[in-house]
Design a protein around this motif. Structure first.
Motif, PDB file in Angstrom:
ATOM      1  N   ARG A   4     -27.157  43.910 -70.849  1.00 13.99           N
ATOM      2  CA  ARG A   4     -26.267  44.427 -69.822  1.00 13.99           C
ATOM      3  C   ARG A   4     -24.820  44.310 -70.247  1.00 13.99           C
ATOM      4  N   VAL A 103     -31.706  59.107 -63.982  1.00 16.57           N
ATOM      5  CA  VAL A 103     -31.382  57.813 -63.382  1.00 16.57           C
ATOM      6  C   VAL A 103     -31.573  57.900 -61.871  1.00 16.57           C
ATOM      7  N   GLU A 107     -32.141  52.262 -59.497  1.00 15.09           N
ATOM      8  CA  GLU A 107     -31.785  51.635 -60.777  1.00 15.09           C
ATOM      9  C   GLU A 107     -30.313  51.235 -60.799  1.00 15.09           C
ATOM     10  N   LEU A 111     -28.801  47.333 -61.047  1.00 13.18           N
ATOM     11  CA  LEU A 111     -27.794  46.900 -62.009  1.00 13.18           C
ATOM     12  C   LEU A 111     -26.600  46.294 -61.298  1.00 13.18           C
ATOM     13  N   VAL A 148     -26.550  52.719 -66.821  1.00 17.23           N
ATOM     14  CA  VAL A 148     -28.010  52.813 -66.770  1.00 17.23           C
ATOM     15  C   VAL A 148     -28.492  53.963 -67.648  1.00 17.23           C
ATOM     16  N   LYS A 152     -31.079  53.615 -70.805  1.00  9.52           N
ATOM     17  CA  LYS A 152     -32.346  54.334 -70.850  1.00  9.52           C
ATOM     18  C   LYS A 152     -32.402  55.291 -72.032  1.00  9.52           C
TER      19      LYS A 152
END
Length: 215
Positions: A4, A103, A107, A111, A148, A152
């Motif tokens: 992250r 996304v 999601e 986060l 995100v 991904k």
């Protein structure tokens, strides 16, 4: 959490990068445009509006005049960095589309929840993103969505956002979008998907805060 932290840097990590493969557009070819991405203009007024959002948030967070002037001095490249992020947002989104990456709202919320825990709450996260990345509070969710999306995309590519394979995908997207920058704001490095300063010392820029700096 290490991943992250890395993804939080995606939209700012390439700001200082440089390479010889550059494209740029003259202001005469695209009057009123700060950049042209995929045939669509990012206007100077749109860019200035984004910068003004950040300056207003900084002003609210730092009411002391002396401290605010220090903030202005430390973020003198805000206009160019903001344009970099506005362009890279579109490049990243195009790369994600090419890889069939999407996304969900859930999601993004997940986060944000995790980052808020690290930052000590919603306000702490807003302050951190404003100070570290020049993201105004109202743009936080948009930025997290891109984080995100980047994560991904890297997963689909079998890599992470720090590796060449990820940036190769962004370079491909930059080429597809034919990114052009007004030389007032520099030039776009296709291979690094990054804004770089153009060799035009005669160009000067006036930021929304009224501080004049070299382009």
């Amino acid at each position: 959490m290490h991943r992250r932290r890395r993804t939080a840097l995606v939209l700012s990590a390439a700001i200082a990068a440089a390479a010889p493969f550059l494209t740029a557009c003259g202001s005469g070819a695209h009057p009123g445009a700060a950049a042209v991405v995929g045939g669509q203009r990012i206007t100077v007024s749109q860019l200035e509006s984004r910068v003004d959002e950040v300056r207003q948030a900084q002003r609210a967070a730092v009411p002391d005049e002396t401290q605010y002037q220090q903030v202005l001095a430390s973020t003198s490249s805000l206009t160019r960095d903001t344009l970099h992020n506005m362009v890279l947002d579109q490049v990243l989104h195009r790369a994600a589309q090419d890889a069939d990456v999407s996304v969900t709202r859930k999601e993004v919320e997940q986060l944000r929840s995790g980052l808020e825990q690290q930052a000590g709450g919603a306000k702490g996260l807003q302050t951190a993103w404003l100070q570290k990345y020049g993201i105004a509070p109202k743009r936080l969710d948009d930025n997290l969505r891109l984080q995100v999306e980047a994560t991904k995309l890297a997963q689909v590519l079998g890599t992470d956002t720090a590796q060449p394979a990820f940036w190769k995908a962004l370079a491909k997207a930059s080429q597809e979008l034919h990114v052009d920058l007004n030389p007032r704001y520099g030039a776009w490095d296709v291979q690094k998907s990054s804004r770089v300063d153009a060799k035009t010392p005669w160009v000067r820029e006036v930021t929304s805060a009224g501080t004049q700096v070299s382009a």
